[in-house]
Design a protein around this motif. Structure first.
Motif, PDB file in Angstrom:
ATOM      1  N   LYS A 126      -5.523 -62.586 -34.658  1.00  0.00           N
ATOM      2  CA  LYS A 126      -6.978 -62.826 -34.755  1.00  0.00           C
ATOM      3  C   LYS A 126      -7.655 -61.661 -35.458  1.00  0.00           C
ATOM      4  O   LYS A 126      -8.553 -61.856 -36.289  1.00  0.00           O
ATOM      5  N   GLU A 144      -6.877 -62.000 -39.111  1.00  0.00           N
ATOM      6  CA  GLU A 144      -7.630 -63.114 -39.695  1.00  0.00           C
ATOM      7  C   GLU A 144      -9.084 -62.720 -39.936  1.00  0.00           C
ATOM      8  O   GLU A 144      -9.654 -62.977 -41.001  1.00  0.00           O
ATOM      9  N   PHE A 145      -9.683 -62.061 -38.944  1.00  0.00           N
ATOM     10  CA  PHE A 145     -11.083 -61.648 -39.067  1.00  0.00           C
ATOM     11  C   PHE A 145     -11.217 -60.599 -40.169  1.00  0.00           C
ATOM     12  O   PHE A 145     -12.133 -60.658 -40.998  1.00  0.00           O
ATOM     13  N   ALA A 158     -11.159 -62.136 -43.497  1.00  0.00           N
ATOM     14  CA  ALA A 158     -12.372 -62.910 -43.776  1.00  0.00           C
ATOM     15  C   ALA A 158     -13.535 -62.028 -44.204  1.00  0.00           C
ATOM     16  O   ALA A 158     -14.463 -62.507 -44.858  1.00  0.00           O
ATOM     17  N   VAL A 159     -13.518 -60.758 -43.814  1.00  0.00           N
ATOM     18  CA  VAL A 159     -14.611 -59.855 -44.201  1.00  0.00           C
ATOM     19  C   VAL A 159     -14.145 -58.834 -45.241  1.00  0.00           C
ATOM     20  O   VAL A 159     -14.877 -57.900 -45.573  1.00  0.00           O
ATOM     21  N   GLY A 160     -12.921 -59.009 -45.743  1.00  0.00           N
ATOM     22  CA  GLY A 160     -12.423 -58.122 -46.791  1.00  0.00           C
ATOM     23  C   GLY A 160     -12.115 -56.709 -46.319  1.00  0.00           C
ATOM     24  O   GLY A 160     -12.155 -55.765 -47.107  1.00  0.00           O
ATOM     25  N   ASP A 189      -8.216 -52.120 -44.789  1.00  0.00           N
ATOM     26  CA  ASP A 189      -7.544 -50.941 -44.232  1.00  0.00           C
ATOM     27  C   ASP A 189      -6.338 -51.395 -43.403  1.00  0.00           C
ATOM     28  O   ASP A 189      -6.450 -52.298 -42.568  1.00  0.00           O
ATOM     29  N   VAL A 207      -4.987 -50.296 -40.833  1.00  0.00           N
ATOM     30  CA  VAL A 207      -5.093 -50.203 -39.361  1.00  0.00           C
ATOM     31  C   VAL A 207      -5.465 -51.548 -38.730  1.00  0.00           C
ATOM     32  O   VAL A 207      -5.304 -51.735 -37.528  1.00  0.00           O
ATOM     33  N   PRO A 248     -15.402 -53.241 -37.507  1.00  0.00           N
ATOM     34  CA  PRO A 248     -16.558 -52.852 -36.676  1.00  0.00           C
ATOM     35  C   PRO A 248     -17.378 -54.005 -36.086  1.00  0.00           C
ATOM     36  O   PRO A 248     -18.005 -53.832 -35.042  1.00  0.00           O
ATOM     37  N   THR A 249     -17.390 -55.174 -36.738  1.00  0.00           N
ATOM     38  CA  THR A 249     -18.227 -56.261 -36.211  1.00  0.00           C
ATOM     39  C   THR A 249     -17.417 -57.335 -35.491  1.00  0.00           C
ATOM     40  O   THR A 249     -17.963 -58.381 -35.121  1.00  0.00           O
ATOM     41  N   ILE A 256     -18.411 -59.481 -32.254  1.00  0.00           N
ATOM     42  CA  ILE A 256     -19.282 -60.657 -32.255  1.00  0.00           C
ATOM     43  C   ILE A 256     -18.512 -61.916 -31.873  1.00  0.00           C
ATOM     44  O   ILE A 256     -19.087 -62.870 -31.332  1.00  0.00           O
ATOM     45  N   VAL A 257     -17.214 -61.939 -32.151  1.00  0.00           N
ATOM     46  CA  VAL A 257     -16.390 -63.109 -31.833  1.00  0.00           C
ATOM     47  C   VAL A 257     -16.477 -63.405 -30.331  1.00  0.00           C
ATOM     48  O   VAL A 257     -16.502 -64.556 -29.906  1.00  0.00           O
TER      49      VAL A 257
END
Lengths: 135, 148
Positions: free
Chosen positions: B24, B27-28, B31-33, B36, B38, B57-58, B61-62
């Protein structure tokens, strides 16, 4: 990485297409149709399909994490969603430009970075700020 | 209808456990490019001092936005869901979210006011491990636009 008040971060320019919105919808679990369905977007009064505000926030963070070189160094991050980013149904999508400036040096080796995020010449986020741990 | 200020301070029961998976996070991040290593490579994450891959960092929100939406299901709050948009978002990371975390979300109403016919409600979601270690505070300001 040097940081003093006024230091400018490298500018980040990123394109967002409809395919990116679908991918973000799946990854985040936010399937609100205004982010992928033109008909629904227009029915609620939008000019067209818009990007998830949270996607814009995530993309803008890359200007900060790219500068620090450590995603875990981003300690605090806040934005206000000012204006929607309309994403046209074509291959090039919308363009976001992210600029950042060190606004203050804080205790504990931290700094506050203020971000300006624009699309089509308009600010799309306001009060966009991050607190980072410096090197 | 104006929001009732007496709602401020109202807390909701903790969410079910959300177990953070490596796939996950990857995948996230894709999706936000967030490229890195890590986020994608356990060895790279360990070399950087993390116990496992860490989330961008965001990512919180999930888990946190759904938790914040408990206020929309609260009849006493009375926000019109069909008119709600996301006004502001803030994250305070106490430590990075990493794969293997078993997170519990607890939501509290931090502010409720009506300005120019728009209802503004601030929901603070505390994400902690099920053992009680604070991980992230995710604060969402939701706006229900007043009928024109």
């Amino acid at each position: 990485m040097t940081a003093e008040v006024g230091t400018e971060l490298p500018e980040l320019v990123v394109r967002v297409t409809r395919a990116d919105l679908v991918r973000y919808a799946g990854a985040s679990g936010d399937f609100n149709p205004i982010h992928w369905n033109e008909r629904v977007a227009r029915e609620v009064g939008l000019p067209g399909v818009i990007a998830h505000g949270m996607l814009t926030m995530a993309l803008a963070a890359r200007a900060v994490t790219g500068w620090t070189g450590d995603p875990a160094a981003l300690l605090e991050y806040q934005v206000r969603f000012g204006r929607p980013v309309v994403v046209p149904d074509d291959d090039s999508g919308a363009e976001l430009t992210v600029r950042g400036t060190v606004a203050a040096l804080l205790d504990g080796g931290r700094a506050r970075v203020d971000l300006t995020v624009t699309s089509a010449g308009e600010k799309v986020l306001s009060l966009a700020r991050a607190v980072v741990r410096l090197g | 209808m104006a929001l009732d200020r007496a709602l401020v301070g109202r807390s909701y029961p903790p969410s079910a456990v959300y177990e953070v998976g490596r796939a996950k996070i990857a995948e996230f991040a894709a999706a936000v490019g967030a490229t890195d290593p890590v986020h994608h490579d356990v060895e790279a994450a360990r070399a950087a001092g993390h116990a496992d891959v860490v989330a961008p960092p965001t990512f919180a929100i999930v888990v946190s936005l759904e938790a914040a939406f408990v206020v929309l299901a609260d009849d006493e709050v009375g926000l019109d869901y069909s008119r709600v948009v996301h006004g502001e978002q803030r994250f305070t990371h106490h430590r990075p979210i990493r794969a293997g975390d078993r997170l519990v979300a607890t939501t509290t109403i931090d502010a409720a006011r009506t300005v120019a016919g728009n209802d503004l409600l601030t929901a603070r979601v505390e994400l902690a491990t099920e053992d009680g270690e604070a991980v992230c505070t995710a604060t969402s300001m939701l706006v229900a636009r007043g009928a024109a």
